[in-house]
Design a protein around this motif. Structure first.
Motif, short mmCIF file in Angstrom:
data_model
loop_
_atom_site.label_atom_id
_atom_site.label_comp_id
_atom_site.label_asym_id
_atom_site.label_seq_id
_atom_site.Cartn_x
_atom_site.Cartn_y
_atom_site.Cartn_z
N ASP A 157 30.05 37.00 39.49
CA ASP A 157 29.65 38.12 38.12
C ASP A 157 30.96 37.99 37.31
OD1 ASP A 157 27.37 38.56 38.98
OD2 ASP A 157 27.77 40.66 39.81
N ASP A 180 34.30 37.05 44.94
CA ASP A 180 33.05 37.39 45.36
C ASP A 180 32.04 36.16 44.95
OD1 ASP A 180 30.61 38.17 45.86
OD2 ASP A 180 30.76 40.21 44.47
N THR A 219 33.30 44.65 39.32
CA THR A 219 33.47 43.64 38.60
C THR A 219 33.97 44.32 37.31
OG1 THR A 219 31.93 42.37 40.00
CG2 THR A 219 32.31 41.53 37.57
MG LIG Z 1 30.57 42.67 41.32
#
Ligand SMILES: [Mg+2]
Ligand SMILES: Nc1ncnc2c1ncn2[C@@H]1O[C@H](COP(=O)(O)OP(=O)(O)O)[C@@H](O)[C@H]1O
Length: 449
Positions: free
Chosen positions: A203, A198, A175
């Motif tokens: 995130d 995801d 990320t």
């Molecule tokens: Mg991640």
């Protein structure tokens, strides 16, 4: 002369000069380049590529001006084995073509072709990235349909390079890398779309202080009255010192994909190529589409990989699993998706060199352990999968025969500012100059020519 006739006239052991003659000219003509649009023996630095081509624009006749080539074709003789990707012949020809394409004078070139009149393969060049867009196709009686396939790709170029950031280990920096690369590319005036794929973690949205979507991604993937364009959220980084905000576009994660629908259900409704198809409507709006994939090898990771041209794999030198998983992605998961795409008449994705995130602040001993672990991974792969060599993916800057050390790897150091930016809900590369410099370097290392 027709292309079929030119092919029939070639002797079965035609050497390079013979293939380069009548046949190459007819081949490029069939791809849409007339005589005045092709330069044989085109100078690239101190070397010479067999053919360069570009459509003429008004009185800018390519054969005369020799400016802004669009396509290079490297020709080999029939005894030169291009049909086997593992063969040294093939690898050398590809290295040669790559050398021409990456030369500073080749910035305008978007396509490379390897051809020996028995096989042909088309490569796309996007900035610094060269990736195959077809397998190595046998040329036989049906040469017209082979040419048609290549022509269709060349005539509808897509602006975006689609990159999935993948490692099936969590916490390696997927990320972080996705966001900060997006930030760095934005600062180099590239149009970037980031996709948070995801949904279990979301995130990425969190890091930008943006709330997940509810159900819309699923509808867009199913192409149900809603286009992926309709669910894009622009992200803007504003600062009193900036004359205008910095920003890129985001497709946020979809809460509904985790909370309300189970995976079996998703599999029933969705296909591996859904994201790939959905992205087609935006591939000309962006220079880069970056996808943050989940740390597993289930349906979302597979879709993300299927949709991509290249795979960027972060790993951590102090985490054995992340190093092993990087190897598994390259030797198993990526070939799996390539096979799936091949069935649909497409090709890709290919792995980029592995990159070491959070790197090299440990003791020397830790680094020694990393090299040792990588040596074992490389050896195991060599023995188990037909002498495939993973080493260049770990040490992309090592020249043949050179000893290996961390300077031969691509890396981003551990930086406290990166985790601090998590708490500030903004990309560290926008907020902090030292982080920005690191990611601009990373963007140059991988993507920008
Ligand atoms: Mg991640
Ligand atoms: N180079 C780095 N230096 C310092 N902290 C980092 C670095 N890269 C990632 N982190 C931190 O490590 C944690 C995990 O990173 P993340 O990008 O969320 O991993 P993943 O997406 O692979 O699960 C985050 O808290 C992030 O801020």
């Amino acid at each position: 002369m027709s292309l079929v006739k030119a092919l029939q006239d070639l002797p079965s052991d035609a050497p390079e000069v013979v293939v380069e003659g009548a046949f190459s000219k007819e081949f490029l003509k069939a791809l849409g380049f007339e005589n005045l649009e092709v330069v044989p023996g085109f100078k690239v630095g101190t070397k010479v590529v067999d053919h360069a081509a570009r459509k003429n624009i008004d009185d800018d006749i390519f054969l005369h001006t020799r400016k802004n080539p669009y396509l290079y074709m490297e020709v080999k003789g029939r005894t030169w084995n291009l049909g086997d990707e593992k063969c040294a012949n093939y690898r050398n020809a590809l290295l040669q073509l790559r050398g021409y394409l990456l030369h500073p004078s080749s910035k305008s070139v978007q396509w490379g072709i390897l051809m020996n009149s028995l096989h042909v393969q088309l490569f796309r060049k996007h900035g610094k990235v060269i990736h195959p867009v077809t397998p190595c196709i046998p040329i036989d009686q049906d040469i017209n349909s082979v040419v048609k396939r290549l022509k269709a790709i060349i005539e509808a170029p897509k602006k975006a390079l689609t990159v999935v950031v993948y490692n099936n280990k969590g916490g390696v920096g997927k990320t972080t890398t996705t966001l900060n690369l997006a930030a760095a590319l934005t600062l180099r005036k590239k149009r970037v779309l980031v996709i948070d794929f995801d949904p279990n973690q979301s995130d990425l949205g969190d890091a930008l202080n943006l709330k997940p979507l509810k159900g819309k991604v699923l509808d867009a993937l199913k192409n149900k009255d809603i286009n992926i364009k309709d669910i894009i959220t622009p992200y803007k980084f504003e600062h009193p010192k900036l004359p205008e905000p910095w920003g890129f576009d985001v497709v946020l994660a979809d809460e509904k994909l985790v909370n309300e629908i189970d995976e079996r259900d998703i599999r029933k409704h969705l296909r591996i190529h859904d994201l790939h198809k959905a992205l087609d409507s935006v591939r000309n709006d962006y220079d880069y589409i970056l996808i943050d994939a989940p740390p597993n090898w289930r349906i979302f990771a597979q879709k993300a990989m299927y949709a991509s041209d290249v795979v960027l794999i972060p790993a951590r030198h102090d985490n054995l699993h992340s190093l092993q998983n990087a190897g598994i992605a390259i030797t198993q998961f990526i070939p799996e998706v390539q096979e799936e795409k091949r069935k649909q008449g497409e090709y890709g994705p290919i792995p980029l060199p592995i990159f070491m995130n959070n790197a090299f602040k440990e003791t020397d001993h830790q680094i020694h352990l990393m090299h040792q672990a990588i040596r074992k991974i490389v050896e195991d792969v060599k023995q188990n999968s037909n002498s495939f060599n993973l080493a260049p993916y770990f040490y992309p800057k090592a020249k043949k025969g050179q000893s290996i050390d961390t300077s031969k790897m691509i890396s981003i150091p551990h930086m406290a500012f990166i985790s601090r930016a998590d708490f500030m809900h903004m990309p560290a590369a926008f907020a902090f100059k030292t982080v920005r410099e690191q990611y601009l370097n990373l963007a140059l290392e991988y993507f920008l020519q």
